[in-house]
Scaffold this motif. Structure first.
Motif, PDB file in Angstrom:
ATOM      1  N   GLU A 162       0.848  -1.140   0.129  1.00  0.00           N
ATOM      2  CA  GLU A 162      -0.143   0.031   0.160  1.00  0.00           C
ATOM      3  C   GLU A 162       0.847   1.301  -0.006  1.00  0.00           C
ATOM      4  O   GLU A 162       0.560   2.239  -0.740  1.00  0.00           O
ATOM      5  CB  GLU A 162      -0.698  -0.071   1.242  1.00  0.00           C
ATOM      6  N   THR A 172       4.064   1.466  -0.888  1.00  0.00           N
ATOM      7  CA  THR A 172       4.681   1.568  -2.178  1.00  0.00           C
ATOM      8  C   THR A 172       4.016   2.245  -3.142  1.00  0.00           C
ATOM      9  O   THR A 172       4.602   3.410  -3.804  1.00  0.00           O
ATOM     10  CB  THR A 172       5.462   0.060  -2.499  1.00  0.00           C
ATOM     11  N   GLN A 173       2.697   1.808  -3.456  1.00  0.00           N
ATOM     12  CA  GLN A 173       1.883   2.285  -4.204  1.00  0.00           C
ATOM     13  C   GLN A 173       1.488   3.646  -4.057  1.00  0.00           C
ATOM     14  O   GLN A 173       1.856   4.403  -5.115  1.00  0.00           O
ATOM     15  CB  GLN A 173       0.541   1.560  -4.521  1.00  0.00           C
ATOM     16  N   TYR A 179       3.312   5.956  -2.672  1.00  0.00           N
ATOM     17  CA  TYR A 179       4.455   6.772  -2.708  1.00  0.00           C
ATOM     18  C   TYR A 179       4.829   7.054  -4.290  1.00  0.00           C
ATOM     19  O   TYR A 179       4.969   8.030  -4.864  1.00  0.00           O
ATOM     20  CB  TYR A 179       5.590   6.050  -2.148  1.00  0.00           C
ATOM     21  N   GLY A 180       4.590   5.837  -4.977  1.00  0.00           N
ATOM     22  CA  GLY A 180       4.836   6.088  -6.433  1.00  0.00           C
ATOM     23  C   GLY A 180       3.777   7.119  -7.007  1.00  0.00           C
ATOM     24  O   GLY A 180       4.261   7.998  -7.894  1.00  0.00           O
ATOM     25  N   LEU A 181       2.638   6.826  -6.699  1.00  0.00           N
ATOM     26  CA  LEU A 181       1.523   8.093  -7.109  1.00  0.00           C
ATOM     27  C   LEU A 181       1.628   9.171  -6.904  1.00  0.00           C
ATOM     28  O   LEU A 181       1.604  10.238  -7.648  1.00  0.00           O
ATOM     29  CB  LEU A 181       0.130   7.206  -6.840  1.00  0.00           C
ATOM     30  N   GLU A 202       4.721  10.604  -5.933  1.00  0.00           N
ATOM     31  CA  GLU A 202       5.855  11.234  -6.391  1.00  0.00           C
ATOM     32  C   GLU A 202       5.622  11.652  -7.845  1.00  0.00           C
ATOM     33  O   GLU A 202       6.287  12.469  -8.259  1.00  0.00           O
ATOM     34  CB  GLU A 202       7.068  10.202  -6.640  1.00  0.00           C
ATOM     35  N   LEU A 203       4.770  10.835  -8.609  1.00  0.00           N
ATOM     36  CA  LEU A 203       4.548  11.362  -9.897  1.00  0.00           C
ATOM     37  C   LEU A 203       3.618  12.536  -9.819  1.00  0.00           C
ATOM     38  O   LEU A 203       4.015  13.417 -10.647  1.00  0.00           O
ATOM     39  CB  LEU A 203       3.420  10.114 -10.567  1.00  0.00           C
ATOM     40  N   ARG A 214       6.043  15.369  -9.353  1.00  0.00           N
ATOM     41  CA  ARG A 214       6.847  15.635 -10.308  1.00  0.00           C
ATOM     42  C   ARG A 214       6.226  16.813 -11.298  1.00  0.00           C
ATOM     43  O   ARG A 214       6.525  17.554 -11.941  1.00  0.00           O
ATOM     44  CB  ARG A 214       7.455  14.479 -11.014  1.00  0.00           C
ATOM     45  N   GLU A 215       4.727  16.410 -11.637  1.00  0.00           N
ATOM     46  CA  GLU A 215       3.885  16.831 -12.546  1.00  0.00           C
ATOM     47  C   GLU A 215       3.832  18.331 -12.088  1.00  0.00           C
ATOM     48  O   GLU A 215       3.606  19.408 -12.813  1.00  0.00           O
ATOM     49  CB  GLU A 215       2.751  16.163 -12.863  1.00  0.00           C
ATOM     50  N   ILE A 239       5.359   5.931 -13.211  1.00  0.00           N
ATOM     51  CA  ILE A 239       5.430   6.065 -11.799  1.00  0.00           C
ATOM     52  C   ILE A 239       6.302   5.067 -11.479  1.00  0.00           C
ATOM     53  O   ILE A 239       6.426   3.682 -11.871  1.00  0.00           O
ATOM     54  CB  ILE A 239       3.876   5.022 -11.582  1.00  0.00           C
ATOM     55  N   ASP A 240       6.996   5.515 -10.576  1.00  0.00           N
ATOM     56  CA  ASP A 240       8.408   4.656 -10.136  1.00  0.00           C
ATOM     57  C   ASP A 240       8.119   4.068  -8.753  1.00  0.00           C
ATOM     58  O   ASP A 240       7.835   4.853  -7.752  1.00  0.00           O
ATOM     59  CB  ASP A 240       9.487   5.562 -10.033  1.00  0.00           C
TER      60      ASP A 240
END
Lengths: 114, 224
Positions: free
Chosen positions: A93, A95-96, A98-100, A102-103, A106-107, B49-50
């Motif tokens: 949960e 990790t997912q 965090y990835g979302l 972070e994107l 960045r955007e 997505i990293d």
């Protein structure tokens, strides 16, 4: 034999205590191990407890004792498996998300007028 | 598009998706690769997505569903990053999904005979999984291990919440049955892998199959 068991329980106790002190082991799991070492300690200090337990439970054989120990160990392992599963779920949960996130960051940074 | 160490093929797949035109976005979920996968995908213009830990294909695909759901995509098509799925068929999958009002459309290798080269062991394994699926749910899917599939918002929403992690392709079909999805399988000609190796080697196929069947069997009894 009695001294040997006593030493084992002492070593066990010290190890558990040390692990908590160094924050490697959390208290909630340590309590179980502390009680286990305490049980072994009582066993060594008061060896007549073994026949007493035999009398109460009706287990007169070493194999029966072995069975109890085995059941205890299996129960512990099952418990740890459930803990690991829970941690894995939480990790997935996180990790997912965090990835979302972070994107999104960045955007947002790209869209921000500098 | 879940991707783990696909630096040799990811660029081409992203380019092909982008070539489909407007309305198609390439979303790459980089499952903590230790190569240039993320960088190359971003250079080709994909949304990347990293993931900071390796979750495996199930966790990566689920991240994609979550992204698609949050960003209000109507259709989410899962494509492998290794280039074996024909990206030009993506519109066909999503068209089938919309026209036949399905929740899940699977691009299959075996509906009609295509010249896809696949080892005998794997073919038998897939057939047994397919048979198990049919016996347990009454749903006939010839290629339950295919990772080329389209989902609508309903399926996305449920998969975003609950998606199998170990063997997601066959297991998710049990989930789909439990959630009463309308599932359709269409025939797709697949290319052979250009780079990298499949997560399933021929030797391990038997062992894989047993584990998959066990996982699917347990899924039948899982609480929603």
């Amino acid at each position: 034999m009695q001294i040997f068991i006593g030493l084992i329980s002492l070593a066990f106790f010290v190890l558990t205590f040390e692990l908590i002190r160094k924050r490697i082991l959390r208290e909630e799991y340590a309590i179980l191990w502390l009680f286990t070492s305490l049980f072994i300690a009582i066993l060594s200090l008061w060896p007549r407890m073994v026949p007493l337990i035999s009398k109460i439970t009706g287990f007169y054989y070493v194999t029966a004792l072995l069975l109890i120990v085995t059941v205890f160990l299996i129960a512990m392992l099952m418990h740890f498996s459930t803990v690991i599963s829970r941690i894995k779920d939480a990790n997935k949960e996180l990790t997912q998300r965090y990835g979302l996130l972070e994107l999104r960051v960045r955007e947002m940074e790209q869209n921000m007028p500098s | 598009m879940p991707a783990y160490n696909e630096e040799h093929s990811i660029g081409g797949v992203v380019r092909n998706i982008k070539a489909l035109g407007e309305g198609y976005h390439a979303i790459v979920i980089n499952d903590n690769s230790n190569d240039q996968t993320s960088l190359i995908a971003q250079q080709e213009g994909a949304i990347v997505i990293d993931l900071p830990c390796n979750l495996g294909i199930g966790g990566a695909v689920q991240t994609g569903f979550r992204y698609a759901l949050a960003n209000e995509y109507d259709v989410c098509v899962q494509v492998d990053g290794d280039g074996q799925h024909p990206t030009e068929k993506v519109p066909y999958l999503s068209k089938t999904l919309n026209e036949e009002k399905c929740d899940l459309v699977i691009g299959s290798r075996f509906v009609v005979k295509t010249d896809y080269d696949i080892s005998c062991m794997r073919r038998i394994g897939i057939q047994i999984i397919s048979l198990f699926l049919w016996l347990s749910t009454g749903v006939s899917i010839k290629d339950p291990t295919s990772g080329f599939r389209a989902t609508n918002r309903k399926a996305m929403g449920l998969f975003a919440k609950d998606y199998p992690q170990d063997y997601p392709e066959p297991q998710s079909l049990i989930f789909a049955h439990k959630y009463r999805f309308k599932v359709k399988e269409v025939s797709i000609e697949m290319k052979n892998r250009m780079h990298g190796t499949s997560s399933i080697t021929s030797l391990k196929a038997g062992y894989y199959m047993i584990k998959v069947l066990l996982a699917m069997f347990i899924d039948l009894f899982k609480k929603p």
